[in-house]
Enzyme design. Structure first.
Site, PDB file in Angstrom:
ATOM      1  N   ARG A   1     -23.467  20.756  -6.864  1.00 48.70           N
ATOM      2  CA  ARG A   1     -23.149  21.338  -8.325  1.00 48.70           C
ATOM      3  C   ARG A   1     -24.600  21.250  -9.003  1.00 48.70           C
ATOM      4  O   ARG A   1     -24.869  20.530  -9.980  1.00 48.70           O
ATOM      5  CB  ARG A   1     -22.186  20.303  -9.283  1.00 48.70           C
ATOM      6  CG  ARG A   1     -20.920  20.735  -8.587  1.00 48.70           C
ATOM      7  CD  ARG A   1     -19.699  20.024  -9.166  1.00 48.70           C
ATOM      8  NE  ARG A   1     -18.498  20.910  -9.450  1.00 48.70           N
ATOM      9  CZ  ARG A   1     -17.544  20.659  -9.712  1.00 48.70           C
ATOM     10  NH1 ARG A   1     -17.132  19.447  -9.926  1.00 48.70           N
ATOM     11  NH2 ARG A   1     -16.389  21.290 -10.019  1.00 48.70           N
TER      12      ARG A   1
ATOM     13  N   GLN B   1     -24.525  27.299  -9.377  1.00 47.08           N
ATOM     14  CA  GLN B   1     -23.175  27.277 -10.272  1.00 47.08           C
ATOM     15  C   GLN B   1     -22.345  28.495 -10.136  1.00 47.08           C
ATOM     16  O   GLN B   1     -21.073  28.438 -10.172  1.00 47.08           O
ATOM     17  CB  GLN B   1     -23.878  27.204 -11.750  1.00 47.08           C
ATOM     18  CG  GLN B   1     -23.659  26.093 -12.295  1.00 47.08           C
ATOM     19  CD  GLN B   1     -24.189  26.052 -13.816  1.00 47.08           C
ATOM     20  OE1 GLN B   1     -24.451  26.817 -14.380  1.00 47.08           O
ATOM     21  NE2 GLN B   1     -24.183  24.788 -14.304  1.00 47.08           N
TER      22      GLN B   1
ATOM     23  N   ASP C   1     -19.910  28.119  -7.375  1.00 45.28           N
ATOM     24  CA  ASP C   1     -19.018  26.819  -7.586  1.00 45.28           C
ATOM     25  C   ASP C   1     -17.679  27.297  -7.587  1.00 45.28           C
ATOM     26  O   ASP C   1     -16.909  27.330  -8.718  1.00 45.28           O
ATOM     27  CB  ASP C   1     -19.532  26.189  -8.957  1.00 45.28           C
ATOM     28  CG  ASP C   1     -18.903  24.862  -9.097  1.00 45.28           C
ATOM     29  OD1 ASP C   1     -17.697  24.349  -8.396  1.00 45.28           O
ATOM     30  OD2 ASP C   1     -19.403  23.991  -9.837  1.00 45.28           O
TER      31      ASP C   1
ATOM     32  N   SER D   1     -15.279  24.751  -9.706  1.00 46.37           N
ATOM     33  CA  SER D   1     -15.072  25.068 -11.181  1.00 46.37           C
ATOM     34  C   SER D   1     -14.484  26.463 -11.532  1.00 46.37           C
ATOM     35  O   SER D   1     -13.574  26.241 -12.393  1.00 46.37           O
ATOM     36  CB  SER D   1     -16.639  25.215 -11.602  1.00 46.37           C
ATOM     37  OG  SER D   1     -17.241  23.861 -11.710  1.00 46.37           O
TER      38      SER D   1
ATOM     39  N   TYR E   1     -19.919  12.331 -11.314  1.00 41.31           N
ATOM     40  CA  TYR E   1     -18.252  12.223 -11.177  1.00 41.31           C
ATOM     41  C   TYR E   1     -17.738  10.748 -11.606  1.00 41.31           C
ATOM     42  O   TYR E   1     -18.618  10.064 -12.048  1.00 41.31           O
ATOM     43  CB  TYR E   1     -18.073  12.263  -9.722  1.00 41.31           C
ATOM     44  CG  TYR E   1     -17.872  13.657  -9.206  1.00 41.31           C
ATOM     45  CD1 TYR E   1     -16.981  14.556  -9.359  1.00 41.31           C
ATOM     46  CD2 TYR E   1     -19.081  14.353  -8.392  1.00 41.31           C
ATOM     47  CE1 TYR E   1     -17.060  16.055  -9.047  1.00 41.31           C
ATOM     48  CE2 TYR E   1     -19.144  15.531  -7.956  1.00 41.31           C
ATOM     49  CZ  TYR E   1     -17.953  16.435  -8.250  1.00 41.31           C
ATOM     50  OH  TYR E   1     -17.943  17.602  -7.924  1.00 41.31           O
TER      51      TYR E   1
HETATM   52  P1  NAD Z   1     -12.817  16.291 -10.974  1.00 40.72           P
HETATM   53  O1  NAD Z   1     -11.948  17.383 -10.867  1.00 40.72           O
HETATM   54  O2  NAD Z   1     -13.350  15.481  -9.841  1.00 40.72           O
HETATM   55  O3  NAD Z   1     -12.047  15.143 -11.846  1.00 40.72           O
HETATM   56  C1  NAD Z   1     -11.530  15.397 -12.904  1.00 40.72           C
HETATM   57  C2  NAD Z   1     -11.726  14.548 -14.072  1.00 40.72           C
HETATM   58  O4  NAD Z   1     -10.772  13.436 -14.165  1.00 40.72           O
HETATM   59  C3  NAD Z   1     -13.294  14.060 -14.342  1.00 40.72           C
HETATM   60  O5  NAD Z   1     -13.745  14.493 -15.587  1.00 40.72           O
HETATM   61  C4  NAD Z   1     -13.021  12.585 -13.843  1.00 40.72           C
HETATM   62  O6  NAD Z   1     -14.123  11.748 -14.818  1.00 40.72           O
HETATM   63  C5  NAD Z   1     -11.655  12.178 -14.372  1.00 40.72           C
HETATM   64  N1  NAD Z   1     -10.991  11.038 -14.213  1.00 40.72           N
HETATM   65  C6  NAD Z   1     -10.947  10.333 -12.953  1.00 40.72           C
HETATM   66  N2  NAD Z   1     -10.436   9.476 -12.783  1.00 40.72           N
HETATM   67  C7  NAD Z   1      -9.892   9.030 -14.024  1.00 40.72           C
HETATM   68  C8  NAD Z   1      -9.077   8.081 -14.865  1.00 40.72           C
HETATM   69  N3  NAD Z   1      -8.742   6.960 -14.273  1.00 40.72           N
HETATM   70  N4  NAD Z   1      -8.758   8.208 -16.069  1.00 40.72           N
HETATM   71  C9  NAD Z   1      -9.071   9.677 -16.764  1.00 40.72           C
HETATM   72  N5  NAD Z   1     -10.031  10.292 -16.349  1.00 40.72           N
HETATM   73  C10 NAD Z   1     -10.261  10.294 -14.727  1.00 40.72           C
HETATM   74  O7  NAD Z   1     -14.157  16.531 -11.878  1.00 40.72           O
HETATM   75  P2  NAD Z   1     -14.728  17.985 -12.219  1.00 40.72           P
HETATM   76  O8  NAD Z   1     -14.034  18.797 -13.225  1.00 40.72           O
HETATM   77  O9  NAD Z   1     -15.177  18.616 -10.861  1.00 40.72           O
HETATM   78  O10 NAD Z   1     -15.961  17.548 -12.936  1.00 40.72           O
HETATM   79  C11 NAD Z   1     -16.704  16.411 -12.677  1.00 40.72           C
HETATM   80  C12 NAD Z   1     -18.033  16.425 -13.000  1.00 40.72           C
HETATM   81  O11 NAD Z   1     -18.912  17.463 -12.490  1.00 40.72           O
HETATM   82  C13 NAD Z   1     -18.175  16.610 -14.540  1.00 40.72           C
HETATM   83  O12 NAD Z   1     -19.112  15.785 -14.951  1.00 40.72           O
HETATM   84  C14 NAD Z   1     -18.692  17.914 -14.946  1.00 40.72           C
HETATM   85  O13 NAD Z   1     -19.403  18.250 -16.122  1.00 40.72           O
HETATM   86  C15 NAD Z   1     -19.602  18.189 -13.651  1.00 40.72           C
HETATM   87  N6  NAD Z   1     -19.732  19.665 -13.460  1.00 40.72           N
HETATM   88  C16 NAD Z   1     -20.901  20.224 -13.265  1.00 40.72           C
HETATM   89  C17 NAD Z   1     -21.156  21.306 -12.647  1.00 40.72           C
HETATM   90  C18 NAD Z   1     -22.578  21.859 -12.552  1.00 40.72           C
HETATM   91  O14 NAD Z   1     -22.805  22.854 -11.990  1.00 40.72           O
HETATM   92  N7  NAD Z   1     -23.614  21.139 -12.888  1.00 40.72           N
HETATM   93  C19 NAD Z   1     -20.348  22.211 -12.432  1.00 40.72           C
HETATM   94  C20 NAD Z   1     -18.884  21.643 -12.704  1.00 40.72           C
HETATM   95  C21 NAD Z   1     -18.627  20.543 -13.069  1.00 40.72           C
END
Ligand code: NAD
Length: 378
Positions: A122, A127, A130, A133, A230
């Protein structure tokens, strides 16, 4: 260079790995694209659309993949579906490798270079590739649409001559890509939205969308994000405090949408039977984590369960419920990656095996499983 797209065979898989737009772009890259007849129908794309974009239509999957240098798919193809591809062909899909090590080995034995799109780093450069996403964003949107359809009341506040309808209260658990889109969608429909997450960075994002953040913000919470952005598994003490706060909150909600995941682990259980029983009849829980074990104790994969009048929605493959949009975004993710794997000069496959995107996603090569996370123990 031949690129093949077969019809997906997995149950409930309505997506397809190429769109007319990406077929056109692949053709411009110098590729000959073969699409199995009917591959796009569930996503609203006809054979004629693909043909108009420059593809040839194959009568069968075997005919489509024959002589292919690159096979694009949504789900991991079975090795027997890859018979007839060129030696060392690239096979690119959502491979779901964890827990499917034998299937990964099967791809190695088939002699193909298999790439798992969901392992794409990521980083800014990737991006556009991805898939987590692009698909999670749609799942977050669809979760709210499904909740609104199941909920027997309106989402927005309405002041009518016949009386005032209160706004629905929606609580989103997990504010990653899916959760943030769920918040934005529920807000657009006029709901009063709250959300929670264990990552401190999520608070500002939730608030910027106009929702209220609900969490125990102690010292552990402040340290709860990994370097990769994460969630971490939280301590039992934190889980207990957070569960108490959430339990009191859920009792007052009309709709709960859960999206919480922890990489490489089962989904955390966040909504207990008792919490569901505290909700009013007619309320709705949508569990987007149901394929990874579920965030709600009562969610059943592929079903809308009803408990004490509360509906618990456990649809599978939620992005596939918006197949046309999901396919077009997924196809673009694939195109962007494939573009880095071919030479514009020679118009042939030219993989730079030292590229960090290739290293992160390549599972098998030259007959062996090469990804460090899937090496045999010892
Ligand atoms: P994910 O699908 O792995 O998880 C979904 C959400 O559930 C996350 O926000 C996580 O913190 C939350 N979670 C886990 N345990 C929990 C609990 N017990 N109670 C409440 N919430 C809980 O996550 P995702 O959507 O793939 O995103 C993960 C990270 O990656 C985020 O920080 C996001 O901003 C980042 N991201 C970065 C990029 C990039 O290209 N830079 C792209 C997409 C996402």
């Amino acid at each position: 260079m031949r690129i093949a797209i077969a019809k997906e065979t997995a149950h409930l898989e309505s997506r397809v790995a190429a769109s007319p737009e990406t077929v056109k772009k692949f053709t411009a890259l110098g590729a000959v694209v073969a699409v199995e007849t009917g591959a796009g129908l569930a996503s609203g794309v006809t054979d004629a659309d693909y043909e108009a974009a420059g593809a040839t239509i194959a009568k069968t999957a075997a005919e489509a993949v024959k002589g292919a240098d690159i096979v694009l798919a949504v789900r991991r193809p079975e090795p027997q579906a890859l018979k007839g591809v060129n030696k060392g062909a690239l096979v690119i899909a959502i491979m779901d490798p964890y827990g499917n090590e034998a299937a990964v080995k099967g791809l190695a034995e088939a002699g193909v270079a298999a790439f798992a799109m969901e392992l794409m780093p990521r980083i800014t450069r990737a991006q556009v590739m991805d898939v987590l996403s692009s698909q999670a964003n749609l799942a977050g949107y669809r979760a709210v649409v499904d909740a609104a359809a199941e909920y027997g009341r309106a989402f927005p506040m309405m002041m009518t001559a016949a009386g005032t309808v209160p706004a629905a209260r929606v609580f989103v658990m997990g504010a990653g890509v899916a959760g943030l889109q769920a918040i934005a969608t529920a807000r657009r429909l006029g709901a009063v939205v709250t959300a929670t997450d264990v990552r401190p960075a999520a608070k500002e994002q939730v608030e910027s969308l106009g929702a209220k953040f609900i969490a125990v913000e102690d010292e552990e919470f402040k340290q709860a994000e990994t370097a990769g952005g994460y969630a971490k598994e939280m301590s039992d003490a934190y889980k207990q405090k957070q569960a108490e706060l959430v339990a009191a909150h859920i009792a007052k909600q009309d709709v709960v949408i859960t999206t919480a995941l922890i990489p490489g682990r089962p989904a955390p259980k966040l909504v207990s039977r008792a919490m569901v029983e505290s909700m009013k009849p007619g309320s709705v829980v949508v569990d987007l984590a149901v394929e990874r074990g579920g965030n709600c104790e009562l969610a059943k994969p592929g079903e809308v369960a009803v408990h004490n009048g509360v509906k618990i929605v456990g649809h599978l493959n939620v992005p596939g419920r918006l197949a046309a949009t999901a396919s077009s975004l997924y196809a673009k993710n694939l195109y962007a990656f494939v573009e880095t794997l071919v030479s514009k000069e020679t118009k042939a496959v030219a993989v730079n095996w030292d590229d960090e995107l290739v290293k992160a996603t390549c599972l098998t090569r030259d007959g062996a499983v090469v990804h460090p996370a899937f090496q045999p123990q010892g």
